[in-house]
Design a protein around this motif. Structure first.
Motif, PDB file in Angstrom:
ATOM      1  N   MET A   1     -22.043 -11.036  15.165  1.00 15.41           N
ATOM      2  CA  MET A   1     -22.124 -10.042  14.101  1.00 15.41           C
ATOM      3  C   MET A   1     -20.821  -9.250  14.046  1.00 15.41           C
ATOM      4  O   MET A   1     -20.114  -9.103  15.043  1.00 15.41           O
ATOM      5  N   HIS A   2     -20.507  -8.773  12.848  1.00 16.47           N
ATOM      6  CA  HIS A   2     -19.350  -7.906  12.658  1.00 16.47           C
ATOM      7  C   HIS A   2     -19.843  -6.471  12.781  1.00 16.47           C
ATOM      8  O   HIS A   2     -20.674  -6.022  11.972  1.00 16.47           O
ATOM      9  N   ILE A   3     -19.342  -5.751  13.776  1.00 15.23           N
ATOM     10  CA  ILE A   3     -19.924  -4.459  14.155  1.00 15.23           C
ATOM     11  C   ILE A   3     -18.883  -3.351  14.041  1.00 15.23           C
ATOM     12  O   ILE A   3     -17.751  -3.491  14.530  1.00 15.23           O
ATOM     13  N   LEU A   4     -19.267  -2.239  13.431  1.00 16.36           N
ATOM     14  CA  LEU A   4     -18.485  -1.016  13.492  1.00 16.36           C
ATOM     15  C   LEU A   4     -18.862  -0.276  14.763  1.00 16.36           C
ATOM     16  O   LEU A   4     -20.042   0.033  14.974  1.00 16.36           O
ATOM     17  N   MET A   5     -17.884   0.013  15.622  1.00 17.50           N
ATOM     18  CA  MET A   5     -18.115   0.780  16.841  1.00 17.50           C
ATOM     19  C   MET A   5     -17.455   2.143  16.691  1.00 17.50           C
ATOM     20  O   MET A   5     -16.229   2.242  16.662  1.00 17.50           O
ATOM     21  N   THR A   6     -18.267   3.203  16.576  1.00 18.87           N
ATOM     22  CA  THR A   6     -17.708   4.548  16.539  1.00 18.87           C
ATOM     23  C   THR A   6     -17.439   5.022  17.967  1.00 18.87           C
ATOM     24  O   THR A   6     -17.975   4.479  18.930  1.00 18.87           O
ATOM     25  N   GLY A   7     -16.617   6.061  18.094  1.00 15.37           N
ATOM     26  CA  GLY A   7     -16.278   6.556  19.428  1.00 15.37           C
ATOM     27  C   GLY A   7     -15.505   5.541  20.240  1.00 15.37           C
ATOM     28  O   GLY A   7     -15.682   5.428  21.459  1.00 15.37           O
ATOM     29  N   ALA A   8     -14.610   4.794  19.575  1.00 13.03           N
ATOM     30  CA  ALA A   8     -13.945   3.663  20.211  1.00 13.03           C
ATOM     31  C   ALA A   8     -13.051   4.053  21.380  1.00 13.03           C
ATOM     32  O   ALA A   8     -12.736   3.216  22.222  1.00 13.03           O
ATOM     33  N   GLY A   9     -12.642   5.316  21.446  1.00 11.33           N
ATOM     34  CA  GLY A   9     -11.771   5.739  22.538  1.00 11.33           C
ATOM     35  C   GLY A   9     -12.504   6.184  23.786  1.00 11.33           C
ATOM     36  O   GLY A   9     -11.871   6.489  24.800  1.00 11.33           O
ATOM     37  N   GLY A  10     -13.832   6.211  23.754  1.00 13.84           N
ATOM     38  CA  GLY A  10     -14.605   6.685  24.889  1.00 13.84           C
ATOM     39  C   GLY A  10     -14.735   5.666  26.001  1.00 13.84           C
ATOM     40  O   GLY A  10     -14.468   4.470  25.819  1.00 13.84           O
ATOM     41  N   ALA A  11     -15.188   6.141  27.155  1.00 12.23           N
ATOM     42  CA  ALA A  11     -15.307   5.272  28.330  1.00 12.23           C
ATOM     43  C   ALA A  11     -16.345   4.178  28.123  1.00 12.23           C
ATOM     44  O   ALA A  11     -16.142   3.036  28.548  1.00 12.23           O
ATOM     45  N   VAL A  12     -17.462   4.497  27.482  1.00 10.79           N
ATOM     46  CA  VAL A  12     -18.499   3.497  27.261  1.00 10.79           C
ATOM     47  C   VAL A  12     -17.994   2.415  26.311  1.00 10.79           C
ATOM     48  O   VAL A  12     -18.180   1.218  26.543  1.00 10.79           O
ATOM     49  N   ALA A  13     -17.327   2.823  25.228  1.00  8.53           N
ATOM     50  CA  ALA A  13     -16.789   1.847  24.287  1.00  8.53           C
ATOM     51  C   ALA A  13     -15.753   0.955  24.950  1.00  8.53           C
ATOM     52  O   ALA A  13     -15.718  -0.265  24.714  1.00  8.53           O
ATOM     53  N   THR A  14     -14.925   1.538  25.792  1.00  8.69           N
ATOM     54  CA  THR A  14     -13.897   0.766  26.492  1.00  8.69           C
ATOM     55  C   THR A  14     -14.530  -0.294  27.384  1.00  8.69           C
ATOM     56  O   THR A  14     -14.034  -1.428  27.473  1.00  8.69           O
ATOM     57  N   ALA A  15     -15.629   0.065  28.051  1.00  7.29           N
ATOM     58  CA  ALA A  15     -16.318  -0.892  28.918  1.00  7.29           C
ATOM     59  C   ALA A  15     -17.033  -1.971  28.107  1.00  7.29           C
ATOM     60  O   ALA A  15     -17.109  -3.135  28.512  1.00  7.29           O
ATOM     61  N   LEU A  16     -17.570  -1.598  26.945  1.00  6.73           N
ATOM     62  CA  LEU A  16     -18.344  -2.536  26.148  1.00  6.73           C
ATOM     63  C   LEU A  16     -17.472  -3.536  25.384  1.00  6.73           C
ATOM     64  O   LEU A  16     -17.907  -4.666  25.135  1.00  6.73           O
ATOM     65  N   THR A  17     -16.279  -3.133  25.011  1.00  6.14           N
ATOM     66  CA  THR A  17     -15.461  -3.957  24.117  1.00  6.14           C
ATOM     67  C   THR A  17     -15.278  -5.389  24.612  1.00  6.14           C
ATOM     68  O   THR A  17     -15.596  -6.340  23.878  1.00  6.14           O
ATOM     69  N   PRO A  18     -14.792  -5.619  25.830  1.00  3.63           N
ATOM     70  CA  PRO A  18     -14.616  -7.023  26.249  1.00  3.63           C
ATOM     71  C   PRO A  18     -15.937  -7.757  26.423  1.00  3.63           C
ATOM     72  O   PRO A  18     -16.016  -8.971  26.210  1.00  3.63           O
TER      73      PRO A  18
END
Length: 280
Positions: free
Chosen positions: A1-18
């Motif tokens: 799916m093509h997903i918009l991730m808000t809060g991309a600079g946060g620690a959780v987003a950083t861990a989830l991205t890869p």
């Protein structure tokens, strides 16, 4: 799916991205400013959550929204109101307008943090926010229900526990959510055939967890990690700084800005069975 991730600079987003990328999802990142760690070719849309039009524009052309952006600690009510409450409404309305399939909302265990540690909670347990922050997450869950009932926008509200690479304090033996388990829960929430307005506890398979989430099992969430593997490490037996933090699920969020004079009977009721036995 093509997903918009808000809060991309946060620690959780950083861990989830890869992890989400490895699971086959493509990501559009959004935050107030572009995170320095993003690759040059990453899709990024700048949007402050308080800017309704910018948030709505960021929602265009994606399948779903993973809403991680928020003030993630206790703060003044006006700050929480602008970012966590109004900002979350901007996200849900943007998703509705854009025809997104669903929103995965990063809620929090602090929506129920005033429950005593002796209580075993599930997704039907009543709200007991422990802070303005927790109150904003309870609002987000109700907003998700509203958008499902009124507009048919599906959502999964994830009551995230303590999402860190590893537990670092005694409370985390009950509340820890590993990065791998969070990625699995998000992925299952995105791929589920039908959600409605679901609420799932974001917690790993901890022996001491305070939450039993049968609904998450219906979408195939099977956490793999267990905080008990870290039980003997430094800090795992250290007491919390305030008795209220030891007796309530929300930890230090409970005692922050607390002004009530707690009657001894109430404190006794909030204590778990093991603590009561130890004080006799």
């Amino acid at each position: 799916m093509h997903i918009l991730m808000t809060g991309a600079g946060g620690a959780v987003a950083t861990a989830l991205t890869p992890r989400l990328t490895a699971l086959g999802h493509s990501l559009r990142f959004s935050d107030r400013v572009r995170p320095a760690a993003l690759p040059a070719d990453a899709e990024f849309v700048p949007a402050d959550l308080t800017d309704r039009d910018a948030v709505h524009a960021a929602c265009d052309g994606v399948d779903a929204v993973l809403h991680l952006g928020a003030i993630s600690v206790e703060d003044a009510f006006d700050a929480i109101l602008d970012v966590n409450i109004r900002g979350t409404q901007h996200v849900f309305e943007g998703a509705r307008r854009a025809g997104n399939r669903r929103v995965v909302f990063a809620s929090s265990n602090h929506a129920v943090g005033m429950h005593p540690r002796s209580a075993l909670l599930d997704e039907t347990s009543p709200y007991r926010p422990d802070s303005f922050y927790g109150l904003s997450k309870a609002y987000g869950e109700l907003l998700a229900r509203f958008y499902w009932d009124k507009h048919g926008l599906e959502s999964a509200s994830l009551r995230i526990g303590s999402c860190e690479a590893a537990p670092s304090q005694k409370r985390h033996l009950s509340t820890w959510l590993s990065h791998d388990d969070l990625a699995q829960l998000v992925d299952r929430s995105l791929r589920a055939e039908r959600l409605g307005a679901a609420i799932f506890y974001g917690v790993s398979a901890n022996d001491r967890r305070w939450w039993r989430d049968r609904s998450a099992e219906t979408i195939g969430y099977r956490p793999k990690d267990n905080a008990e593997a870290h039980a003997g490490k430094p800090g795992m037996l250290d007491p919390m700084p305030n008795p209220l933090d030891e007796t309530h699920q929300g930890g230090t969020f409970v005692s922050a800005n607390y002004t009530r004079t707690l009657p001894p009977s109430d404190l006794w009721e909030a204590m778990g069975a093991e603590q009561k036995q130890g004080s006799l």
